[in-house]
Motif scaffolding. Sequence first.
Motif, short mmCIF file in Angstrom:
data_model
loop_
_atom_site.label_atom_id
_atom_site.label_comp_id
_atom_site.label_asym_id
_atom_site.label_seq_id
_atom_site.Cartn_x
_atom_site.Cartn_y
_atom_site.Cartn_z
N MET A 1 0.85 -1.18 0.00
CA MET A 1 0.00 0.00 0.00
C MET A 1 0.89 1.24 0.00
O MET A 1 1.84 1.33 0.76
CB MET A 1 -0.91 -0.02 1.22
CG MET A 1 -1.83 1.17 1.26
SD MET A 1 -3.44 0.75 1.84
CE MET A 1 -3.34 1.25 3.53
N SER A 2 0.56 2.18 -0.83
CA SER A 2 1.37 3.38 -1.01
C SER A 2 0.90 4.50 -0.08
O SER A 2 -0.28 4.63 0.23
CB SER A 2 1.26 3.83 -2.47
OG SER A 2 1.92 5.03 -2.67
N ASP A 3 1.85 5.32 0.32
CA ASP A 3 1.57 6.47 1.16
C ASP A 3 0.83 7.51 0.31
O ASP A 3 1.30 7.87 -0.77
CB ASP A 3 2.88 7.03 1.69
CG ASP A 3 2.72 8.26 2.55
OD1 ASP A 3 1.58 8.60 2.91
OD2 ASP A 3 3.75 8.89 2.87
N PRO A 4 -0.33 8.03 0.77
CA PRO A 4 -1.07 9.01 -0.03
C PRO A 4 -0.30 10.31 -0.27
O PRO A 4 -0.45 10.93 -1.33
CB PRO A 4 -2.35 9.26 0.77
CG PRO A 4 -2.12 8.70 2.11
CD PRO A 4 -1.03 7.69 2.00
N ALA A 8 0.70 11.67 -3.93
CA ALA A 8 0.31 13.02 -4.35
C ALA A 8 1.53 13.81 -4.85
O ALA A 8 1.42 14.55 -5.83
CB ALA A 8 -0.36 13.76 -3.19
N ILE A 9 2.67 13.65 -4.20
CA ILE A 9 3.88 14.34 -4.63
C ILE A 9 4.25 13.90 -6.04
O ILE A 9 4.50 14.73 -6.93
CB ILE A 9 5.06 14.08 -3.66
CG1 ILE A 9 4.83 14.80 -2.33
CG2 ILE A 9 6.39 14.51 -4.28
CD1 ILE A 9 5.82 14.43 -1.23
N PHE A 10 4.29 12.58 -6.27
CA PHE A 10 4.71 12.09 -7.57
C PHE A 10 3.68 12.35 -8.67
O PHE A 10 4.04 12.56 -9.83
CB PHE A 10 5.10 10.61 -7.49
CG PHE A 10 6.42 10.41 -6.81
CD1 PHE A 10 7.59 10.95 -7.32
CD2 PHE A 10 6.50 9.70 -5.62
CE1 PHE A 10 8.81 10.79 -6.70
CE2 PHE A 10 7.71 9.52 -4.98
CZ PHE A 10 8.88 10.07 -5.52
N GLU A 11 2.38 12.38 -8.33
CA GLU A 11 1.36 12.74 -9.31
C GLU A 11 1.52 14.19 -9.73
O GLU A 11 1.43 14.52 -10.91
CB GLU A 11 -0.04 12.51 -8.72
CG GLU A 11 -0.42 11.05 -8.63
CD GLU A 11 -1.74 10.83 -7.90
OE1 GLU A 11 -2.51 11.81 -7.69
OE2 GLU A 11 -2.00 9.68 -7.52
N LYS A 12 1.75 15.06 -8.76
CA LYS A 12 1.93 16.49 -9.05
C LYS A 12 3.19 16.71 -9.89
O LYS A 12 3.19 17.50 -10.84
CB LYS A 12 2.02 17.26 -7.73
CG LYS A 12 1.82 18.73 -7.86
CD LYS A 12 0.35 19.02 -7.93
CE LYS A 12 0.10 20.48 -7.67
NZ LYS A 12 -1.24 20.84 -8.10
N LEU A 13 4.27 15.98 -9.56
CA LEU A 13 5.51 16.10 -10.33
C LEU A 13 5.33 15.56 -11.75
O LEU A 13 5.91 16.10 -12.69
CB LEU A 13 6.65 15.36 -9.63
CG LEU A 13 7.28 16.10 -8.48
CD1 LEU A 13 8.21 15.18 -7.70
CD2 LEU A 13 8.04 17.32 -8.97
#
Length: 106
Positions: A1-4, A8-13
């Motif tokens: 399970m991934s940390d939200p 979010a950081i990698f989605e924004k990047l």
Amino acid sequence: MSDPIESAIFEKLAKADPKGVGGKSIEPSDVAKDLQPEQWQRMLPKVRHCALALMREGRLTITKKGKVIDPNAFKGVIRLRLPTAEETAAALAALPPVVEDDDDFA
């Protein structure tokens, strides 16, 4: 399970730097605002803490005024970006060595 927060950081990047070359950066506050728009100030320290952990793993670079910061001593306004290959190698080299288990006493 991934940390939200990490997600979010990698989605924004990914949106800011679609080629993943480590050129474009984002503000931690933007990530916090995406996660909790109403109380993003309360989320900001968690985003910064997660970013610091990712930097120590060589998966993220934290900059201040365009320069890479020392992960052990920083404060103030920062930005997040994907690391270059050299930055990743340097971060991984700085990690403590992995000690193999000694099976002689098992």
